[in-house]
Design an enzyme around this catalytic site. Structure first.
Site, PDB file in Angstrom:
ATOM      1  N   CYS A 104       0.813  -1.219   0.000  1.00  0.00           N
ATOM      2  CA  CYS A 104       0.000   0.000   0.000  1.00  0.00           C
ATOM      3  C   CYS A 104       0.847   1.270   0.000  1.00  0.00           C
ATOM      4  O   CYS A 104       0.369   2.337  -0.381  1.00  0.00           O
ATOM      5  CB  CYS A 104      -0.941   0.019   1.209  1.00  0.00           C
ATOM      6  SG  CYS A 104      -2.185  -1.288   1.150  1.00  0.00           S
ATOM      7  N   HIS A 144      -9.153   3.842  -1.375  1.00  0.00           N
ATOM      8  CA  HIS A 144      -7.740   3.471  -1.270  1.00  0.00           C
ATOM      9  C   HIS A 144      -7.323   2.689  -2.504  1.00  0.00           C
ATOM     10  O   HIS A 144      -7.349   1.454  -2.511  1.00  0.00           O
ATOM     11  CB  HIS A 144      -7.552   2.641   0.005  1.00  0.00           C
ATOM     12  CG  HIS A 144      -6.200   2.038   0.181  1.00  0.00           C
ATOM     13  ND1 HIS A 144      -5.045   2.577  -0.356  1.00  0.00           N
ATOM     14  CD2 HIS A 144      -5.800   0.925   0.867  1.00  0.00           C
ATOM     15  CE1 HIS A 144      -4.013   1.825  -0.019  1.00  0.00           C
ATOM     16  NE2 HIS A 144      -4.446   0.818   0.717  1.00  0.00           N
ATOM     17  N   CYS A 201       0.138   2.123   6.687  1.00  0.00           N
ATOM     18  CA  CYS A 201       0.500   0.731   6.931  1.00  0.00           C
ATOM     19  C   CYS A 201       0.654   0.025   5.595  1.00  0.00           C
ATOM     20  O   CYS A 201       0.021   0.390   4.607  1.00  0.00           O
ATOM     21  CB  CYS A 201      -0.551   0.051   7.797  1.00  0.00           C
ATOM     22  SG  CYS A 201      -2.236   0.166   7.153  1.00  0.00           S
TER      23      CYS A 201
END
Length: 381
Positions: free
Chosen positions: A89, A337, A367
């Site tokens: 990510c 996201h 994260c």
């Protein structure tokens, strides 16, 4: 000492799953952002020395070095190279780090940091599924099993483990998620994102926020795991989007007549427990603050990716941060996201929010798979 500056920051709107960006090829989605970055900064594109692009699912339409392909698809000069990276990510936040490090080292003067992910076109887990279909135990080999055992390793389990460790109940998670939607809806209504977005395919605004959601609606959803606390309402949305920044040296700013917008203050990276997976922003932020000589009270705006509600909640609790300064315009629970695109999208939001409010220092963290986290601290110029 060399300095690295952000001189341009732009993003697409974030499209929801099967929304207005779902029919756009990922390469064209990234190309649109790159072209907008060059147009808005006015820089000679032939002077760019590298295009570093984050993308997580480098599979199918997002394979074959999408950084290079997007640059060429944007009609930009062939002499500029491109490389695609994966830090899960945090891929495009790492792209910002690599770009800044190239400039700080004195070996480069102009570098594009970008990111893209079309989760509508290339679903999350596509590359893993392909390996499993061939009978390969992916992605963990024998060494991993010897070290951590045959236990479930997933972001969903990690989020539940965080809830248990910090004592977050479902109601607290849903209150946080509700506030994320309200902040995002208000930001859109007030035009806070207008200058940072390059509309595409008829989409001008982020599609994810639900201003009409209620705590009652959230409470009616089933948990993602039996007996758990996390629901779709307290998780980040599956999304499509892209972002891009131009990182420049002082020499490049002079030579090309560019206007610096923010200075890179600190770059930090750390790992944490890969089973918990989502906790690394906490030690990484402590590392970044120590390195920069700043305190959490010095940070005017924080963008922390809302992969799941317990991630920012635990970060706020451990760092003693002011919740009003954290994701002030909503986060991924509301805005979405798009995996490899999120890092540069968040940095674009951070730069513009510091400019809008007159804040001095901004911090970005998120994260990442494997129990990792990047932290970037910037100073508005």
């Amino acid at each position: 000492m060399a300095e690295a500056y952000i001189v341009g920051a732009v993003r697409t709107p974030v499209g929801k799953k099967k929304g207005g960006l779902s029919t756009v090829h990922p390469t064209d989605l990234a190309a649109h952002t790159l072209r907008a970055l060059i147009d808005r900064t006015g820089v000679d594109p032939a002077a760019v020395e590298d295009v570093i692009m984050g993308c997580v699912m480098q599979f199918g339409p997002q394979s074959m070095d999408i950084a290079r392909n997007a640059w060429l698809s944007a009609g930009l000069p062939e002499n500029v190279a491109g490389v695609t990276i994966d830090r899960q990510c945090g891929s495009s936040q790492q792209a910002v780090h690599f770009a800044a490090q190239g400039v700080l080292s004195g070996t480069q003067d102009l570098v594009v940091a970008a990111g893209v992910e079309s989760m509508s076109v290339v679903p999350m887990g596509s590359s893993i599924t392909a390996a499993l279909e061939k009978g390969m135990p992916f992605p963990f080999g024998e060494g991993w099993v010897e070290r951590y055992g045959k236990q479930e390793i997933s972001q969903f389990r990690g989020a539940e483990l965080m809830c248990e460790k910090w004592g977050f109940e479902r109601e607290e998670l849903e209150r946080y998620a509700y506030e994320s939607h309200q902040r995002a809806a208000k930001a859109i209504a007030n035009g806070h994102f207008r200058d940072q977005i390059a509309p595409i395919n008829g989409v001008e605004d982020d599609e994810g926020p639900r201003p009409d959601t209620t705590l009652e609606k959230m409470a009616s959803l089933k948990t993602l795991r039996e007996g758990g606390r996390i629901t779709a309402a307290t998780s980040s949305q599956i999304s499509d989007g892209s972002g891009a920044l131009l990182i420049a040296s002082e020499k490049a700013i002079r030579d090309h007549g560019l206007v610096p917008r923010a200075r890179i203050v600190t770059l930090a990276l750390t790992g944490d427990d890969p089973v918990y997976m989502l906790t690394a922003p906490i030690p990484a932020t402590r590392k970044a603050l120590q390195r920069s000589g700043l305190s959490i009270g010095d940070i005017d705006v924080t963008e922390i990716n809302e992969a799941f509600a317990p991630v920012p909640l635990a970060w706020i609790k451990e760092l003693g941060a002011d919740p009003a300064k954290v994701n002030p315009n909503g986060g991924a629970i509301a805005l979405g996201h798009p995996l490899g695109g999120t890092g540069t999208i968040l940095m674009t939001k951070l730069v513009h929010e510091l400019e809008r409010t007159g804040g001095r220092y901004g911090l970005q963290t998120m994260c990442e798979g494997g129990g990792q986290a990047n932290v970037t601290v910037i100073e508005r110029v």
